[in-house]
Every structure is written in C-alpha cells, then in structure tokens.
Design a protein around this motif. Structure first.
Motif, PDB file in Angstrom:
ATOM      1  N   ASN A 292     -32.165   7.747 -12.381  1.00  0.00           N
ATOM      2  CA  ASN A 292     -33.004   6.152 -12.874  1.00  0.00           C
ATOM      3  C   ASN A 292     -33.903   6.191 -12.885  1.00  0.00           C
ATOM      4  OD1 ASN A 292     -31.106   4.943 -13.863  1.00  0.00           O
ATOM      5  ND2 ASN A 292     -29.898   4.207 -12.348  1.00  0.00           N
ATOM      6  N   PRO A 293     -34.445   6.768 -11.387  1.00  0.00           N
ATOM      7  CA  PRO A 293     -35.835   7.064 -10.939  1.00  0.00           C
ATOM      8  C   PRO A 293     -36.747   7.988 -12.275  1.00  0.00           C
ATOM      9  CG  PRO A 293     -34.643   6.770  -8.613  1.00  0.00           C
ATOM     10  CD  PRO A 293     -34.007   7.283 -10.233  1.00  0.00           C
ATOM     11  N   MET A 294     -36.113   9.021 -12.483  1.00  0.00           N
ATOM     12  CA  MET A 294     -37.198   9.603 -13.642  1.00  0.00           C
ATOM     13  C   MET A 294     -36.889   9.423 -13.980  1.00  0.00           C
ATOM     14  SD  MET A 294     -34.594  13.283 -12.536  1.00  0.00           S
ATOM     15  CE  MET A 294     -34.408  13.478 -11.073  1.00  0.00           C
ATOM     16  N   ILE A 295     -36.154   8.029 -15.291  1.00  0.00           N
ATOM     17  CA  ILE A 295     -36.133   7.735 -16.834  1.00  0.00           C
ATOM     18  C   ILE A 295     -36.798   6.373 -16.355  1.00  0.00           C
ATOM     19  CG2 ILE A 295     -34.246   6.218 -18.231  1.00  0.00           C
ATOM     20  CD1 ILE A 295     -32.506   8.096 -17.441  1.00  0.00           C
ATOM     21  N   TYR A 296     -36.816   5.127 -15.315  1.00  0.00           N
ATOM     22  CA  TYR A 296     -37.684   4.545 -15.363  1.00  0.00           C
ATOM     23  C   TYR A 296     -38.969   3.810 -14.204  1.00  0.00           C
ATOM     24  CZ  TYR A 296     -32.746   2.943 -17.184  1.00  0.00           C
ATOM     25  OH  TYR A 296     -31.820   3.130 -18.233  1.00  0.00           O
ATOM     26  N   ALA A 297     -38.765   4.817 -13.289  1.00  0.00           N
ATOM     27  CA  ALA A 297     -40.156   5.148 -12.993  1.00  0.00           C
ATOM     28  C   ALA A 297     -41.152   5.845 -12.303  1.00  0.00           C
ATOM     29  CB  ALA A 297     -38.811   4.893 -10.779  1.00  0.00           C
ATOM     30  N   PHE A 298     -40.738   7.316 -12.650  1.00  0.00           N
ATOM     31  CA  PHE A 298     -41.182   8.389 -12.474  1.00  0.00           C
ATOM     32  C   PHE A 298     -41.777   8.796 -14.263  1.00  0.00           C
ATOM     33  CE2 PHE A 298     -39.054   9.534  -8.602  1.00  0.00           C
ATOM     34  CZ  PHE A 298     -39.779   9.174  -7.468  1.00  0.00           C
ATOM     35  N   ARG A 299     -41.425   7.899 -14.844  1.00  0.00           N
ATOM     36  CA  ARG A 299     -41.813   8.197 -16.388  1.00  0.00           C
ATOM     37  C   ARG A 299     -43.560   7.157 -16.330  1.00  0.00           C
ATOM     38  NH1 ARG A 299     -39.191   6.415 -19.672  1.00  0.00           N
ATOM     39  NH2 ARG A 299     -40.612   7.243 -21.853  1.00  0.00           N
ATOM     40  N   ASN A 300     -43.122   6.510 -15.958  1.00  0.00           N
ATOM     41  CA  ASN A 300     -44.854   5.273 -15.654  1.00  0.00           C
ATOM     42  C   ASN A 300     -45.571   5.895 -15.470  1.00  0.00           C
ATOM     43  OD1 ASN A 300     -45.900   2.635 -14.430  1.00  0.00           O
ATOM     44  ND2 ASN A 300     -44.770   1.786 -16.319  1.00  0.00           N
ATOM     45  N   PRO A 301     -46.755   5.601 -15.765  1.00  0.00           N
ATOM     46  CA  PRO A 301     -47.842   6.374 -16.248  1.00  0.00           C
ATOM     47  C   PRO A 301     -48.547   5.411 -14.383  1.00  0.00           C
ATOM     48  CG  PRO A 301     -48.158   6.398 -18.089  1.00  0.00           C
ATOM     49  CD  PRO A 301     -46.435   5.914 -17.806  1.00  0.00           C
ATOM     50  N   GLU A 302     -48.496   4.352 -14.379  1.00  0.00           N
ATOM     51  CA  GLU A 302     -49.129   3.747 -13.159  1.00  0.00           C
ATOM     52  C   GLU A 302     -48.305   4.222 -11.831  1.00  0.00           C
ATOM     53  OE1 GLU A 302     -48.225   1.984 -16.118  1.00  0.00           O
ATOM     54  OE2 GLU A 302     -50.202   1.859 -16.535  1.00  0.00           O
ATOM     55  N   ILE A 303     -47.556   4.635 -12.067  1.00  0.00           N
ATOM     56  CA  ILE A 303     -46.423   4.394 -11.131  1.00  0.00           C
ATOM     57  C   ILE A 303     -46.885   6.101 -10.381  1.00  0.00           C
ATOM     58  CG2 ILE A 303     -43.537   4.969  -9.661  1.00  0.00           C
ATOM     59  CD1 ILE A 303     -42.564   2.821 -11.518  1.00  0.00           C
ATOM     60  N   LEU A 304     -46.922   6.702 -11.517  1.00  0.00           N
ATOM     61  CA  LEU A 304     -46.874   8.408 -11.042  1.00  0.00           C
ATOM     62  C   LEU A 304     -48.342   8.645 -10.299  1.00  0.00           C
ATOM     63  CD1 LEU A 304     -45.833  10.331 -14.002  1.00  0.00           C
ATOM     64  CD2 LEU A 304     -45.311  10.405 -12.005  1.00  0.00           C
ATOM     65  N   ARG A 305     -49.449   8.052 -11.223  1.00  0.00           N
ATOM     66  CA  ARG A 305     -50.753   8.039 -10.500  1.00  0.00           C
ATOM     67  C   ARG A 305     -50.455   7.645  -8.955  1.00  0.00           C
ATOM     68  NH1 ARG A 305     -54.578   4.935 -14.231  1.00  0.00           N
ATOM     69  NH2 ARG A 305     -53.737   6.033 -15.435  1.00  0.00           N
ATOM     70  N   SER A 306     -50.187   6.647  -8.733  1.00  0.00           N
ATOM     71  CA  SER A 306     -49.700   5.858  -7.758  1.00  0.00           C
ATOM     72  C   SER A 306     -48.739   6.743  -6.662  1.00  0.00           C
ATOM     73  CB  SER A 306     -48.717   5.124  -6.970  1.00  0.00           C
ATOM     74  OG  SER A 306     -49.182   3.956  -8.365  1.00  0.00           O
ATOM     75  N   LEU A 307     -47.813   7.706  -7.025  1.00  0.00           N
ATOM     76  CA  LEU A 307     -47.488   9.151  -6.008  1.00  0.00           C
ATOM     77  C   LEU A 307     -48.045  10.002  -5.953  1.00  0.00           C
ATOM     78  CD1 LEU A 307     -44.606  10.187  -5.068  1.00  0.00           C
ATOM     79  CD2 LEU A 307     -44.274  11.612  -6.936  1.00  0.00           C
ATOM     80  N   ARG A 308     -49.494  10.287  -7.012  1.00  0.00           N
ATOM     81  CA  ARG A 308     -49.822  10.981  -6.779  1.00  0.00           C
ATOM     82  C   ARG A 308     -51.173  10.940  -5.631  1.00  0.00           C
ATOM     83  NH1 ARG A 308     -50.782  11.116 -12.608  1.00  0.00           N
ATOM     84  NH2 ARG A 308     -49.211  13.008 -13.006  1.00  0.00           N
ATOM     85  N   ILE A 309     -51.929   9.789  -5.789  1.00  0.00           N
ATOM     86  CA  ILE A 309     -52.339  10.193  -4.482  1.00  0.00           C
ATOM     87  C   ILE A 309     -51.608   9.622  -3.301  1.00  0.00           C
ATOM     88  CG2 ILE A 309     -53.871   7.668  -3.834  1.00  0.00           C
ATOM     89  CD1 ILE A 309     -54.617   6.643  -6.441  1.00  0.00           C
ATOM     90  N   ALA A 310     -50.556   9.043  -3.134  1.00  0.00           N
ATOM     91  CA  ALA A 310     -49.289   9.216  -1.679  1.00  0.00           C
ATOM     92  C   ALA A 310     -49.491  10.452  -1.209  1.00  0.00           C
ATOM     93  CB  ALA A 310     -48.608   8.103  -2.435  1.00  0.00           C
ATOM     94  N   CYS A 311     -49.376  11.494  -2.541  1.00  0.00           N
ATOM     95  CA  CYS A 311     -49.449  12.807  -2.081  1.00  0.00           C
ATOM     96  C   CYS A 311     -50.301  13.142  -1.196  1.00  0.00           C
ATOM     97  CB  CYS A 311     -48.324  13.728  -2.943  1.00  0.00           C
ATOM     98  SG  CYS A 311     -47.339  12.605  -3.093  1.00  0.00           S
ATOM     99  N   CYS A 312     -51.888  13.166  -1.979  1.00  0.00           N
ATOM    100  CA  CYS A 312     -52.823  14.020  -2.153  1.00  0.00           C
ATOM    101  C   CYS A 312     -54.361  13.703  -2.344  1.00  0.00           C
ATOM    102  CB  CYS A 312     -52.654  15.267  -3.205  1.00  0.00           C
ATOM    103  SG  CYS A 312     -53.409  14.658  -4.681  1.00  0.00           S
ATOM    104  N   GLY A 313     -54.142  12.298  -2.278  1.00  0.00           N
ATOM    105  CA  GLY A 313     -55.128  11.534  -2.212  1.00  0.00           C
ATOM    106  C   GLY A 313     -56.670  11.911  -3.029  1.00  0.00           C
ATOM    107  N   CYS A 314     -56.079  12.504  -4.396  1.00  0.00           N
ATOM    108  CA  CYS A 314     -57.440  13.447  -4.884  1.00  0.00           C
ATOM    109  C   CYS A 314     -57.199  12.536  -6.172  1.00  0.00           C
ATOM    110  CB  CYS A 314     -57.176  14.809  -5.319  1.00  0.00           C
ATOM    111  SG  CYS A 314     -55.456  14.824  -6.600  1.00  0.00           S
ATOM    112  N   MET A 315     -57.408  11.122  -6.323  1.00  0.00           N
ATOM    113  CA  MET A 315     -57.777  10.571  -6.704  1.00  0.00           C
ATOM    114  C   MET A 315     -57.967   9.449  -7.535  1.00  0.00           C
ATOM    115  SD  MET A 315     -54.375  11.082  -9.977  1.00  0.00           S
ATOM    116  CE  MET A 315     -55.946  10.013 -11.066  1.00  0.00           C
ATOM    117  N   PRO A 316     -59.099   9.061  -7.583  1.00  0.00           N
ATOM    118  CA  PRO A 316     -59.069   7.455  -7.108  1.00  0.00           C
ATOM    119  C   PRO A 316     -58.832   6.784  -6.683  1.00  0.00           C
ATOM    120  CG  PRO A 316     -60.420   8.057  -9.216  1.00  0.00           C
ATOM    121  CD  PRO A 316     -59.703   8.959  -9.097  1.00  0.00           C
TER     122      PRO A 316
END
Length: 329
Positions: A292-316
C-alpha cells in the motif's frame, strides 16, 4: 536393595511419560524440566512481516505529520491508510506474543478483534481513497473547497467506527472458543463471522472496481475534449492517459490478487481444512499492507520530495502543488 526394587516396580511407564516423579528422592529436590516451545515458521514469517509493515507505514505517517503542506484531503486519507496498516503490523506482532507467551482466551479475542479492525480499516480506506479520486475528476471545480474537507473527515470517522464494530464482534460473542467445530480458518473467529467479512470484502471490491471504471471513462472523456479543442491529441496527453490506465490496472490487479483468495477460501473452508492453505492465502492479504505505501504514498511527488528532504536534506524546503492528471489516479 530389595526394597528399592520393590519401590521401582510400583511405577509404570505412564508415570515416566506423563512427567510424574518416579524417583524415591523427594520431589522438592528435583528441578522442573523446561518444556521446549516449538515455533511455527509461518508464525515467525507473519511476525517479521508485521514488523516490516509497521516500520514502513510509520515512515509514511511521520512524513505526512511533519510536512505542513501535506494537509489536503488526499494526504489525510493516505495517512489514515498508513495508520490502519501500522495497526495491522502491530496486531500481527501482538498475535505472535499471544500465541506463544500469553495463554488467555480473552487476550486472544482482543488480538483477533484488533486484527479485524486494522485490516477492515485498511480495505475501507482504500475504498475512501478511490471515492476521493473519483470526486476529484467528476467534480473538479468544486473539489478544492471546504465541503470536500468536511466530507473527508466524516468519511474517516464512519469507516473507523465500522471497522471498530467489526473488530468487536469476537469479543461480543461471535467466536468459537466454546465450540471448536464452529471455528473458521482463523481461530477464534467463527464461520458465520468469517463469511460475513468475506462477503463484505467482495462487495467493497466490486464497488472499487466500478468506481475505477468510471474514473477511466472520465479520464478518456477529458482527453478527447482536449483533443477536440486542440484539433489533435498531443503525445503527452496520450502518454498520460495510457499511464493512468496502467496505474489503475496495477492497483486493481494487486488488490484482487492479494485479497480475493483469502475471501473465497474463508467461504468454503473451516478449521478442519489444512492449515497450510490458510497461511498461503492469508500471507498475500497481509503483504498488501506492505504494498500500500508503495502504491498510494511513495508514488506521490510531494511525499517523495518530503522523503528526500528527510533523508538527505539536499533539496530546498519548497513544495509546489500541481493539478491532478489521469496518471495520478
């Protein structure tokens, strides 16, 4: 010596096999022999699956909770789905503890009720997400209004109340602890309760299927209207529509593959059926909460962007909300 032989003859092999003291030494001088606990590999697998499920969905909940821009109804529903799947994972861990550590009928009923509540909420949340996606296309002009937010929260309250009521049935008496012959494939749920849950799931699946068919029709109609206005269909719109249909096929195919075998098997089998079939049909349904998270959450661009920021903080820390396209459904 003859007295010792006489004392030994007073004991039988039944005494030895049943663990009774057969020694002339007083029983308080003997240490109790621990009984080894044999773990079922399937139960261990379910416990590990529940742990992975809990961790994955906890990440989704944390991302939605700590990202201020993820407050739209769509994200609220995704968060509710993640919470249901998190609860399902914790319930599997609790069920493992109850099976091998705590021997209590009431705790067993509570564990079963928690599992039913969690997985019922998971399925109903998927239905709610499907309704939200349908309304976002059918009522595109009025979707981003306060009424949509109110409708979303009312829907969440209703689905969690229904799930809680379904989960309380074993505790309220719909169980087979006093009549083992009435047990379903999932003890302590009785056959009538299991059949009702299976039929309810099949009806929900039929409704989800119908809604996604309507979504496909709306998406194709929008694509045709755009093509008429521009006198031709651009490659981007054609690709977007094709991607949307492929996404819907993946969602429905995964949902059917994971849940329909367990639902159908619950209708025809009972506690006398081979337990291997129960585990084989239940495991895909449980793994659906990992998918379910792969289908409904991690496909969403906004959630993916939040995940990248939380993991590496390299994006504004800046989010841009974009309109929903057919490929997002």
């Amino acid at each position: 010596m003859s007295d010792l032989l006489l004392n030994a003859s007073l004991f039988s092999w039944d005494d030895v096999l049943e663990g009774r003291n057969t020694s002339p030494v007083p029983s308080w001088d003997l240490e109790p022999v621990p009984v080894p606990v044999i773990l079922n590999p399937w139960d261990v697998l379910l416990c590990v699956t529940g742990t992975l499920m809990s961790c994955e969905n906890a990440v989704v909940i944390a991302l939605i909770s700590y990202t201020p821009t993820l407050r739209a109804p769509m994200f609220v529903l995704i968060g509710s789905l993640a919470f249901a799947d998190l609860l399902a994972g914790l319930s599997l861990i609790l069920n493992f503890i109850v099976t091998y550590i705590i021997d209590s009928g009431f705790v067993t009923l509570l564990s079963a009720g928690l599992l039913i509540t969690a997985f019922s909420a998971s399925v109903l949340n998927i239905l709610a997400i499907t309704v939200d996606r349908y309304l976002s296309l059918y009522n595109a002009l009025s979707y981003h209004t306060e009424s949509t937010v109110t409708f979303t929260y009312v829907t969440l309250v209703l689905l969690w109340v229904v799930s809680t009521l379904l989960g309380s049935l074993p505790v309220l008496g719909w169980n087979c602890l006093e009549d083992e012959s009435s047990c379903s494939i999932c003890r302590p749920v009785n056959k009538s309760n299991a059949a009702a849950l299976a039929v309810s799931f099949l009806l929900i699946f039929a409704l989800i299927l119908q809604l996604y068919l309507q979504i496909c029709k709306i998406a194709f109609r929008h694509a045709q209207q755009i093509a008429v206005q521009r006198q031709f269909m651009t490659a981007s719109h054609s690709s977007s529509t094709t991607k949307g249909v492929s996404t819907l096929t993946t969602i429905l195919g995964t949902f059917a593959f994971c849940w329909i075998p367990l639902a159908m098997y619950s209708l025809v089998a009972d506690t006398r059926s081979p337990v291997i079939y129960t585990y084989a049909t239940a495991l895909p349904a449980i793994c659906h909460s990992i998918i379910n998270p792969m289908i409904y959450a991690f496909r969403n661009p906004e959630i993916l962007r939040s995940l990248r920021i939380a993991c590496c903080g390299c994006m504004p820390y800046r989010f841009t909300m974009r309109p929903r396209t057919p490929s997002d459904v």
